[in-house]
Design an enzyme around this catalytic site. Structure first.
Site, PDB file in Angstrom:
ATOM      1  CD  GLU A  17      20.766 -35.303  43.809  1.00 25.25           C
ATOM      2  OE1 GLU A  17      21.825 -35.715  42.943  1.00 25.25           O
ATOM      3  OE2 GLU A  17      20.045 -35.812  44.450  1.00 25.25           O
ATOM      4  CG  HIS A  57      23.345 -38.341  45.011  1.00 22.88           C
ATOM      5  ND1 HIS A  57      22.397 -38.154  43.793  1.00 22.88           N
ATOM      6  CD2 HIS A  57      23.701 -39.751  45.046  1.00 22.88           C
ATOM      7  CE1 HIS A  57      22.082 -39.405  43.421  1.00 22.88           C
ATOM      8  NE2 HIS A  57      22.617 -40.179  44.045  1.00 22.88           N
TER       9      HIS A  57
HETATM   10  P1  NAD Z   1      16.750 -52.436  43.633  1.00 24.29           P
HETATM   11  O1  NAD Z   1      16.263 -52.419  42.163  1.00 24.29           O
HETATM   12  O2  NAD Z   1      17.530 -53.519  44.194  1.00 24.29           O
HETATM   13  O3  NAD Z   1      15.581 -52.286  44.664  1.00 24.29           O
HETATM   14  C1  NAD Z   1      14.670 -51.342  44.488  1.00 24.29           C
HETATM   15  C2  NAD Z   1      13.366 -51.937  45.105  1.00 24.29           C
HETATM   16  O4  NAD Z   1      12.193 -51.088  44.857  1.00 24.29           O
HETATM   17  C3  NAD Z   1      12.782 -53.000  44.170  1.00 24.29           C
HETATM   18  O5  NAD Z   1      12.829 -54.216  44.921  1.00 24.29           O
HETATM   19  C4  NAD Z   1      11.553 -52.747  43.706  1.00 24.29           C
HETATM   20  O6  NAD Z   1      10.575 -53.861  43.816  1.00 24.29           O
HETATM   21  C5  NAD Z   1      10.883 -51.713  44.695  1.00 24.29           C
HETATM   22  N1  NAD Z   1      10.124 -50.863  44.133  1.00 24.29           N
HETATM   23  C6  NAD Z   1       9.941 -50.386  42.758  1.00 24.29           C
HETATM   24  N2  NAD Z   1       8.808 -49.607  42.873  1.00 24.29           N
HETATM   25  C7  NAD Z   1       7.914 -49.578  44.071  1.00 24.29           C
HETATM   26  C8  NAD Z   1       6.960 -48.682  44.635  1.00 24.29           C
HETATM   27  N3  NAD Z   1       6.430 -48.174  44.043  1.00 24.29           N
HETATM   28  N4  NAD Z   1       6.882 -49.080  46.058  1.00 24.29           N
HETATM   29  C9  NAD Z   1       7.572 -49.796  46.792  1.00 24.29           C
HETATM   30  N5  NAD Z   1       8.775 -50.392  46.120  1.00 24.29           N
HETATM   31  C10 NAD Z   1       8.834 -50.378  44.876  1.00 24.29           C
HETATM   32  O7  NAD Z   1      17.574 -51.072  43.713  1.00 24.29           O
HETATM   33  P2  NAD Z   1      18.539 -50.689  44.860  1.00 24.29           P
HETATM   34  O8  NAD Z   1      20.137 -50.986  44.397  1.00 24.29           O
HETATM   35  O9  NAD Z   1      18.514 -51.207  46.351  1.00 24.29           O
HETATM   36  O10 NAD Z   1      18.566 -49.296  44.768  1.00 24.29           O
HETATM   37  C11 NAD Z   1      17.427 -48.381  45.370  1.00 24.29           C
HETATM   38  C12 NAD Z   1      17.650 -46.891  45.063  1.00 24.29           C
HETATM   39  O11 NAD Z   1      18.813 -46.543  45.516  1.00 24.29           O
HETATM   40  C13 NAD Z   1      17.513 -46.712  43.632  1.00 24.29           C
HETATM   41  O12 NAD Z   1      16.770 -45.572  43.438  1.00 24.29           O
HETATM   42  C14 NAD Z   1      18.865 -46.233  43.357  1.00 24.29           C
HETATM   43  O13 NAD Z   1      19.039 -45.326  42.389  1.00 24.29           O
HETATM   44  C15 NAD Z   1      19.358 -45.319  44.742  1.00 24.29           C
HETATM   45  N6  NAD Z   1      20.645 -45.160  44.935  1.00 24.29           N
HETATM   46  C16 NAD Z   1      21.194 -44.317  45.510  1.00 24.29           C
HETATM   47  C17 NAD Z   1      22.503 -44.174  45.693  1.00 24.29           C
HETATM   48  C18 NAD Z   1      23.169 -42.947  46.487  1.00 24.29           C
HETATM   49  O14 NAD Z   1      24.146 -42.456  46.275  1.00 24.29           O
HETATM   50  N7  NAD Z   1      22.376 -42.265  47.232  1.00 24.29           N
HETATM   51  C19 NAD Z   1      23.541 -45.108  45.272  1.00 24.29           C
HETATM   52  C20 NAD Z   1      22.988 -46.086  44.572  1.00 24.29           C
HETATM   53  C21 NAD Z   1      21.533 -46.484  44.319  1.00 24.29           C
END
Ligand code: NAD
Length: 302
Positions: free
Chosen positions: A259, A277
């Site tokens: 990115e 993003h």
């Molecule tokens: P969260 O921690 O609440 O949820 C993540 C989930 O993934 C957890 O429940 C965890 O158990 C699960 N997990 C971990 N390893 C796994 C695997 N191998 N297989 C299946 N599930 C698995 O996080 P969140 O707040 O829901 O965020 C999720 C993602 O979104 C993160 O990567 C975060 O960085 C990303 N995000 C992106 C943006 C964006 O701008 N696009 C913004 C915020 C967050």
């Protein structure tokens, strides 16, 4: 009173709240790594979003100075060497829930855009074309199965929204027990049954290329893929091949292996809707993130 260094843009209401609580707040966004190394030790707390990288040399210099707290406005902590910070006694906090709804809504937007050719239809109409036929065989969310990979904060919000669209929601998450409004399945089942697959997992060793050629091979023909989580969870080359072969109908992608992407064929593909993003990029989420950042700083120094 603490000295707080704002390294990336944060909502102004947050700065006002910290100042009202008696803290000195200095905004210095867009610093080079050298400037950060020099500046950070003069402060008790640092606020970053995703742009500022807080690596070992900065942390070591800052720990020799006054730094006690780093607050990351947002979810992922990939831009901070958290292990080093812990060793040096610097607390690292984030605001995990503040942007969940915003990211979930973008995931839904990508599903809808992919289903109804919104990207290419918009682009070609602006060029004076009227491709009613080419874009007239879309998909409906209603009655289809949505497979959510990861079922944390964002994914739960997506699940609720998808229910409103009449989708059946299944999820794969080894760390979450059964949920009331979605059926827990193993990854293979999710890949085989889903019409739409949306990723909501962190990127780490375990999740690197979780969707690769063998996984695409197991999916239904015509599946839609959405990634608003992190680059590297999908092998981009395998995704492109799956799109070219017709296995994947379309993909919505907000996050990339690199990115900003440089010469990435995924970006140019007509079947891929791309956004830079911007998952957390709403004014309301910005305010919530700012509010959480201010709360954490104020509470820490109370
Ligand atoms: P969260 O921690 O609440 O949820 C993540 C989930 O993934 C957890 O429940 C965890 O158990 C699960 N997990 C971990 N390893 C796994 C695997 N191998 N297989 C299946 N599930 C698995 O996080 P969140 O707040 O829901 O965020 C999720 C993602 O979104 C993160 O990567 C975060 O960085 C990303 N995000 C992106 C943006 C964006 O701008 N696009 C913004 C915020 C967050």
């Amino acid at each position: 009173m603490a000295r707080v260094l704002i390294c990336d843009p944060v909502d102004q209401t947050a700065l006002e709240a910290m100042r009202s609580a008696g803290h000195e707040v200095v905004e210095k966004t867009g610093m080079t790594p050298e400037e950060l190394l020099e500046t950070a030790p003069q402060f008790d707390a640092m606020v970053v979003r995703s742009a500022t990288k807080v690596r070992k040399p900065v942390l070591e210099a800052a720990a020799r100075g006054n730094l006690k707290l780093i607050v990351r406005g947002g979810v992922g902590l990939d831009n901070i060497d958290t292990d080093v910070a812990a060793e040096l006694g610097i607390t690292v906090n984030n605001t995990p829930a503040a942007s969940s709804v915003a990211v979930a809504e973008l995931a839904m937007a990508h599903m809808l855009a992919c289903s109804r050719f919104l990207g290419p239809a918009n682009l070609t109409m602006k060029r004076g074309e009227w491709n009613k036929k080419a874009y007239g065989k879309g998909k409906e969310l209603f009655g289809s199965t949505l497979g959510l990979i990861g079922f944390g904060r964002i994914s739960c919000e997506v699940g609720k929204m998808a229910g409103g669209f009449g989708m059946k929601v299944i999820f794969f998450d080894p760390y979450i027990d059964d949920a009331a409004d979605a059926q827990k399945v193993d990854l293979d089942t999710l890949l085989r049954q889903s019409d739409f697959i949306s990723l909501h997992i962190p990127h780490n060793k375990e999740t690197h290329y979780l969707l690769d050629a063998p996984q695409f091979g197991m999916m239904k023909d015509g599946v839609v893929i959405v990634n608003c989580a992190r680059g590297g969870t999908i092998n981009e080359s395998a995704l492109l091949e799956a799109i070219d072969s017709g296995k994947v109908f379309a993909a919505g992608v907000d996050v990339f292996e690199e990115e900003p992407p440089a010469d990435n064929p995924l970006v140019m593909n007509e079947r891929v809707v791309v956004t830079p993003h911007i998952g957390a990029g709403t004014a309301a989420a910005g305010k919530r993130v700012g509010g959480e950042v201010a709360k954490k700083i104020i509470a820490f120094f109370e």
